[in-house]
Enzyme design. Structure first.
Site, PDB file in Angstrom:
ATOM      1  N   ASP A   9       0.880  -1.155   0.000  1.00 51.33           N
ATOM      2  CA  ASP A   9       0.000   0.000   0.000  1.00 51.33           C
ATOM      3  C   ASP A   9       0.932   1.224   0.000  1.00 51.33           C
ATOM      4  O   ASP A   9       2.129   1.095   0.274  1.00 51.33           O
ATOM      5  CB  ASP A   9      -0.874  -0.047   1.258  1.00 51.33           C
ATOM      6  CG  ASP A   9      -1.711   1.196   1.430  1.00 51.33           C
ATOM      7  OD1 ASP A   9      -2.353   1.614   0.458  1.00 51.33           O
ATOM      8  OD2 ASP A   9      -1.714   1.759   2.541  1.00 51.33           O
ATOM      9  N   LEU A  10       0.393   2.385  -0.311  1.00 49.17           N
ATOM     10  CA  LEU A  10       1.250   3.588  -0.364  1.00 49.17           C
ATOM     11  C   LEU A  10       1.117   4.451   0.903  1.00 49.17           C
ATOM     12  O   LEU A  10       2.042   4.543   1.713  1.00 49.17           O
ATOM     13  CB  LEU A  10       0.888   4.419  -1.595  1.00 49.17           C
ATOM     14  CG  LEU A  10       1.634   5.750  -1.721  1.00 49.17           C
ATOM     15  CD1 LEU A  10       3.094   5.548  -2.083  1.00 49.17           C
ATOM     16  CD2 LEU A  10       0.962   6.642  -2.767  1.00 49.17           C
ATOM     17  N   ASP A  11      -0.077   5.070   1.029  1.00 46.70           N
ATOM     18  CA  ASP A  11      -0.284   6.029   2.122  1.00 46.70           C
ATOM     19  C   ASP A  11      -0.254   5.315   3.475  1.00 46.70           C
ATOM     20  O   ASP A  11      -1.049   4.411   3.718  1.00 46.70           O
ATOM     21  CB  ASP A  11      -1.640   6.729   1.943  1.00 46.70           C
ATOM     22  CG  ASP A  11      -1.709   7.544   0.653  1.00 46.70           C
ATOM     23  OD1 ASP A  11      -0.783   8.322   0.408  1.00 46.70           O
ATOM     24  OD2 ASP A  11      -2.692   7.405  -0.099  1.00 46.70           O
ATOM     25  N   THR A  17       1.391  10.182   4.244  1.00 45.35           N
ATOM     26  CA  THR A  17       0.586  11.216   3.593  1.00 45.35           C
ATOM     27  C   THR A  17      -0.748  11.440   4.306  1.00 45.35           C
ATOM     28  O   THR A  17      -1.460  12.376   3.975  1.00 45.35           O
ATOM     29  CB  THR A  17       0.304  10.817   2.130  1.00 45.35           C
ATOM     30  OG1 THR A  17       0.161   9.408   2.114  1.00 45.35           O
ATOM     31  CG2 THR A  17       1.416  11.239   1.211  1.00 45.35           C
ATOM     32  N   LYS A  45      -8.621   6.236   6.271  1.00 45.60           N
ATOM     33  CA  LYS A  45      -7.425   5.525   5.806  1.00 45.60           C
ATOM     34  C   LYS A  45      -7.806   4.361   4.896  1.00 45.60           C
ATOM     35  O   LYS A  45      -8.625   3.526   5.266  1.00 45.60           O
ATOM     36  CB  LYS A  45      -6.592   5.048   6.998  1.00 45.60           C
ATOM     37  CG  LYS A  45      -5.931   6.224   7.700  1.00 45.60           C
ATOM     38  CD  LYS A  45      -4.951   5.808   8.778  1.00 45.60           C
ATOM     39  CE  LYS A  45      -4.275   7.039   9.352  1.00 45.60           C
ATOM     40  NZ  LYS A  45      -3.496   6.747  10.552  1.00 45.60           N
ATOM     41  N   SER A 114      -2.711   0.585  -4.268  1.00 47.49           N
ATOM     42  CA  SER A 114      -3.166   1.752  -3.501  1.00 47.49           C
ATOM     43  C   SER A 114      -4.526   2.255  -3.985  1.00 47.49           C
ATOM     44  O   SER A 114      -4.837   2.144  -5.169  1.00 47.49           O
ATOM     45  CB  SER A 114      -2.127   2.869  -3.650  1.00 47.49           C
ATOM     46  OG  SER A 114      -2.642   4.094  -3.197  1.00 47.49           O
ATOM     47  N   ALA A 115      -5.275   2.844  -3.073  1.00 51.39           N
ATOM     48  CA  ALA A 115      -6.565   3.444  -3.436  1.00 51.39           C
ATOM     49  C   ALA A 115      -6.378   4.833  -4.041  1.00 51.39           C
ATOM     50  O   ALA A 115      -7.301   5.401  -4.617  1.00 51.39           O
ATOM     51  CB  ALA A 115      -7.445   3.555  -2.189  1.00 51.39           C
ATOM     52  N   LYS A 145     -11.100  -1.004  -1.476  1.00 48.46           N
ATOM     53  CA  LYS A 145     -10.823  -1.883  -0.334  1.00 48.46           C
ATOM     54  C   LYS A 145     -11.958  -1.666   0.671  1.00 48.46           C
ATOM     55  O   LYS A 145     -12.400  -0.530   0.818  1.00 48.46           O
ATOM     56  CB  LYS A 145      -9.485  -1.494   0.328  1.00 48.46           C
ATOM     57  CG  LYS A 145      -8.270  -1.598  -0.594  1.00 48.46           C
ATOM     58  CD  LYS A 145      -7.038  -0.958   0.069  1.00 48.46           C
ATOM     59  CE  LYS A 145      -5.882  -0.870  -0.903  1.00 48.46           C
ATOM     60  NZ  LYS A 145      -4.717  -0.157  -0.375  1.00 48.46           N
ATOM     61  N   GLU A 169       0.051  -3.391   4.620  1.00 49.89           N
ATOM     62  CA  GLU A 169      -1.093  -2.471   4.725  1.00 49.89           C
ATOM     63  C   GLU A 169      -1.172  -1.791   6.095  1.00 49.89           C
ATOM     64  O   GLU A 169      -0.901  -2.429   7.104  1.00 49.89           O
ATOM     65  CB  GLU A 169      -2.393  -3.281   4.562  1.00 49.89           C
ATOM     66  CG  GLU A 169      -3.080  -3.114   3.251  1.00 49.89           C
ATOM     67  CD  GLU A 169      -3.635  -1.725   2.974  1.00 49.89           C
ATOM     68  OE1 GLU A 169      -3.729  -0.912   3.903  1.00 49.89           O
ATOM     69  OE2 GLU A 169      -3.984  -1.463   1.811  1.00 49.89           O
ATOM     70  N   ASP A 170      -1.586  -0.528   6.102  1.00 50.48           N
ATOM     71  CA  ASP A 170      -1.771   0.167   7.392  1.00 50.48           C
ATOM     72  C   ASP A 170      -3.243   0.380   7.731  1.00 50.48           C
ATOM     73  O   ASP A 170      -3.547   0.928   8.795  1.00 50.48           O
ATOM     74  CB  ASP A 170      -1.092   1.542   7.360  1.00 50.48           C
ATOM     75  CG  ASP A 170      -1.843   2.518   6.474  1.00 50.48           C
ATOM     76  OD1 ASP A 170      -2.161   2.137   5.330  1.00 50.48           O
ATOM     77  OD2 ASP A 170      -2.134   3.637   6.926  1.00 50.48           O
TER      78      ASP A 170
HETATM   79  C1  BG6 Z   1      -5.614   6.005   0.310  1.00 49.60           C
HETATM   80  C2  BG6 Z   1      -5.615   6.855   1.567  1.00 49.60           C
HETATM   81  O1  BG6 Z   1      -4.365   5.446   0.110  1.00 49.60           O
HETATM   82  O2  BG6 Z   1      -5.959   6.807  -0.814  1.00 49.60           O
HETATM   83  C3  BG6 Z   1      -6.971   7.532   1.728  1.00 49.60           C
HETATM   84  O3  BG6 Z   1      -5.350   6.041   2.695  1.00 49.60           O
HETATM   85  C4  BG6 Z   1      -7.284   8.336   0.478  1.00 49.60           C
HETATM   86  O4  BG6 Z   1      -6.956   8.354   2.871  1.00 49.60           O
HETATM   87  C5  BG6 Z   1      -7.239   7.427  -0.744  1.00 49.60           C
HETATM   88  O5  BG6 Z   1      -8.572   8.925   0.593  1.00 49.60           O
HETATM   89  C6  BG6 Z   1      -7.510   8.173  -2.055  1.00 49.60           C
HETATM   90  O6  BG6 Z   1      -6.464   9.062  -2.303  1.00 49.60           O
HETATM   91  P1  BG6 Z   1      -6.451  10.151  -3.458  1.00 49.60           P
HETATM   92  O7  BG6 Z   1      -5.000  10.598  -3.521  1.00 49.60           O
HETATM   93  O8  BG6 Z   1      -6.893   9.496  -4.723  1.00 49.60           O
HETATM   94  O9  BG6 Z   1      -7.387  11.243  -3.045  1.00 49.60           O
HETATM   95 MG    MG Z   2      -2.751   3.138   3.588  1.00 48.01          MG
END
Ligand code: BG6
Ligand code: MG
Length: 217
Positions: A9-11, A17, A45, A114-115, A145, A169-170
């Site tokens: 996962d990224l964030d 972030t 998250k 990542s989302a 997710k 994943e966090d």
């Molecule tokens: C996820 C974050 O990785 O991405 C969420 O944990 C965030 O908090 C989601 O809403 C979507 O991110 P973005 O950058 O497309 O607005």
């Molecule tokens: Mg995350």
């Protein structure tokens, strides 16, 4: 099929972030006339931008037209992009490069799952893009997710069977997605929050090379 694949996962796993997402949502909530707390931000998250705004509006008891909804989504993202504009490699979370290097030296394919729709520019900013063989992000999936779509697509693109993939994943939704995909789920964060993870570490500094080597063998 190759033997194993690792999906990050990224964030909250590679970079912190969440604090910038929080600031941008907090600003929008303030404009709409209510307070948005750091505790409430926990619910965001791993959750898609669209779903986050739906939840935020519920919190503020606000009903929006489709046009307002789209305007607020754009506004939040523009604010978020301004917050992350100067992001650099100093914002990579501790020991992430050690783990990526160990996997690379073992020639293990690595994917991002990542989302976020901002995943690629963030990886570029922190100079980690070249580690990733595959990137699956919010631009490639239709189901958020805890649906396993993002991780299943990453496994498919890596050419690795889902059962041979390991996910870092966090977010609880992310752990649930990894489990639904029948992958090995590794929580990065609080073990109480991330219940259901096959393994959990506070952060990568707590995950030694011996553990990673055991996963690889
Ligand atoms: C996820 C974050 O990785 O991405 C969420 O944990 C965030 O908090 C989601 O809403 C979507 O991110 P973005 O950058 O497309 O607005
Ligand atoms: Mg995350």
């Amino acid at each position: 099929m190759k033997t194993m694949g690792f999906i990050f996962d990224l964030d909250g796993v590679i970079v912190d972030t969440a604090k910038y997402h929080y600031l941008a949502w907090k600003k929008l909530a303030a404009e709409l006339g209510f307070e948005f707390t750091e505790e409430q931000n926990e619910l965001f998250k791993g959750v898609s931008r669209k779903r986050c705004l739906e939840i935020l509006l519920q919190m503020g008891h606000i009903t929006a037209t489709q046009e307002q909804f789209n305007t607020w989504m754009t506004e939040k993202n523009e604010d978020y992009l301004a917050y992350i504009e100067d992001m650099d490699a100093s914002e990579i979370l501790p020991d992430v490069p050690r783990v990526l290097d160990l996997l690379k030296s073992n020639h293990v394919p690595i994917a991002l799952g990542s989302a976020s729709k901002n995943a690629r520019p963030i990886l570029e900013k922190v100079q980690l893009l070249s580690y990733f063989d595959v990137i699956v992000d919010g631009n490639n999936v239709t189901k958020a997710k805890p649906d396993p779509e993002v991780f299943l697509l990453a496994a498919k693109s890596l050419g690795v069977a889902p059962a041979s993939c390991v996910v870092f994943e966090d977010a609880l939704a992310g752990i649930e997605a990894a489990n639904a995909a029948k992958m090995t789920s590794i929580g990065i964060g609080d073990a109480v929050v991330l219940h259901g993870a096959d393994f959990c570490f506070r952060d990568f500094t707590q995950m030694d090379n011996a553990f990673l080597n055991r996963l690889l063998n």
